[in-house]
Design an enzyme around this catalytic site. Structure first.
Site, PDB file in Angstrom:
ATOM      1  N   TYR A   1       6.891 -68.767  -3.570  1.00 53.29           N
ATOM      2  CA  TYR A   1       6.539 -69.429  -4.823  1.00 53.29           C
ATOM      3  C   TYR A   1       5.143 -70.037  -4.720  1.00 53.29           C
ATOM      4  CZ  TYR A   1      11.390 -68.893  -6.249  1.00 53.29           C
ATOM      5  OH  TYR A   1      12.611 -68.363  -6.584  1.00 53.29           O
TER       6      TYR A   1
ATOM      7  N   ASN B   1      12.761 -65.374 -16.887  1.00 50.82           N
ATOM      8  CA  ASN B   1      12.634 -63.929 -16.992  1.00 50.82           C
ATOM      9  C   ASN B   1      13.864 -63.325 -17.671  1.00 50.82           C
ATOM     10  OD1 ASN B   1      12.252 -61.183 -16.548  1.00 50.82           O
ATOM     11  ND2 ASN B   1      12.699 -61.311 -14.371  1.00 50.82           N
TER      12      ASN B   1
ATOM     13  N   CYS C   1      11.320 -60.734 -10.249  1.00 53.48           N
ATOM     14  CA  CYS C   1      11.360 -62.083  -9.695  1.00 53.48           C
ATOM     15  C   CYS C   1      12.206 -62.137  -8.424  1.00 53.48           C
ATOM     16  CB  CYS C   1      11.809 -63.097 -10.733  1.00 53.48           C
ATOM     17  SG  CYS C   1      13.380 -62.757 -11.493  1.00 53.48           S
ATOM     18  N   HIS C   2      12.955 -61.076  -8.147  1.00 54.77           N
ATOM     19  CA  HIS C   2      13.718 -61.024  -6.889  1.00 54.77           C
ATOM     20  C   HIS C   2      12.781 -60.940  -5.681  1.00 54.77           C
ATOM     21  CE1 HIS C   2      13.171 -56.739  -7.954  1.00 54.77           C
ATOM     22  NE2 HIS C   2      13.159 -56.533  -6.652  1.00 54.77           N
TER      23      HIS C   2
ATOM     24  N   GLU D   1      14.700 -52.021  -1.385  1.00 55.77           N
ATOM     25  CA  GLU D   1      13.262 -51.785  -1.473  1.00 55.77           C
ATOM     26  C   GLU D   1      12.634 -51.667  -0.086  1.00 55.77           C
ATOM     27  OE1 GLU D   1      11.538 -54.825  -3.912  1.00 55.77           O
ATOM     28  OE2 GLU D   1      12.414 -54.028  -5.745  1.00 55.77           O
TER      29      GLU D   1
END
Length: 168
Positions: free
Chosen positions: A103, A126, A134-135, A161
């Protein structure tokens, strides 16, 4: 008016909602009823209509996007928020799949290094799960923190990912 449709995906259930400008909402959840409630909460003054046509073919594309590599969703998007939120969301969309930022780092990227809580608030606001990733935001120590759609889903997305990035 928002038309919506619900289907199952690898992360549980997914709701996709669209208005006349494009896809305006993707929610993840444990069951269709909680997704409908979440949609109503997000858009309390909007008429909602359940689509019977898989949202004009959008829902299958959303499911494939969530379940597959997140390289881009070829659908019109309706991204609404404050100027600051949109700035944060654009910065999030620039983070490559398989990478994370804190963040604090994200606040610096948007030119507001002291606005860490505001950045977290933009992430929480979001409306387009996975499309606005945002993950990919973690705590400064690298640990996972809250995620609107559940930390387990966040963990699963990041692991997926990372494995795809390693295989590439």
């Amino acid at each position: 008016m928002i038309r919506y449709a619900i289907d199952h995906c690898s992360l549980g259930w997914v709701l996709a909602g669209a208005n006349d400008k494009g896809l305006c909402c993707i929610e993840l959840g444990d069951d269709p009823d909680s997704l409908r409630s979440a949609l109503q909460s997000r858009f309390p003054d909007t008429t909602l209509e359940q689509a019977t046509d898989n949202l004009g073919g959008m829902l299958p594309k959303v499911v494939r996007f969530i379940d597959g590599p997140q390289s881009g969703l070829d659908l019109p998007l309706c991204i609404e928020g404050t100027v600051f939120q949109k700035t944060v969301w654009e910065a999030l969309r620039a983070i490559p799949a398989g990478e994370t930022v804190s963040y604090t780092e994200l606040a610096a990227k948007v030119g507001r290094p002291k606005a860490i809580r505001a950045v977290a608030g933009a992430c929480a606001a979001n409306r387009l799960a996975v499309v606005i990733p945002c993950h990919r935001v973690v705590r400064s120590d690298g640990n996972l923190s809250g995620y609107r759609w559940g930390v387990d889903r966040k963990r699963a997305l990041l692991a997926r990912e990372a494995s795809r990035r390693a295989a590439a």
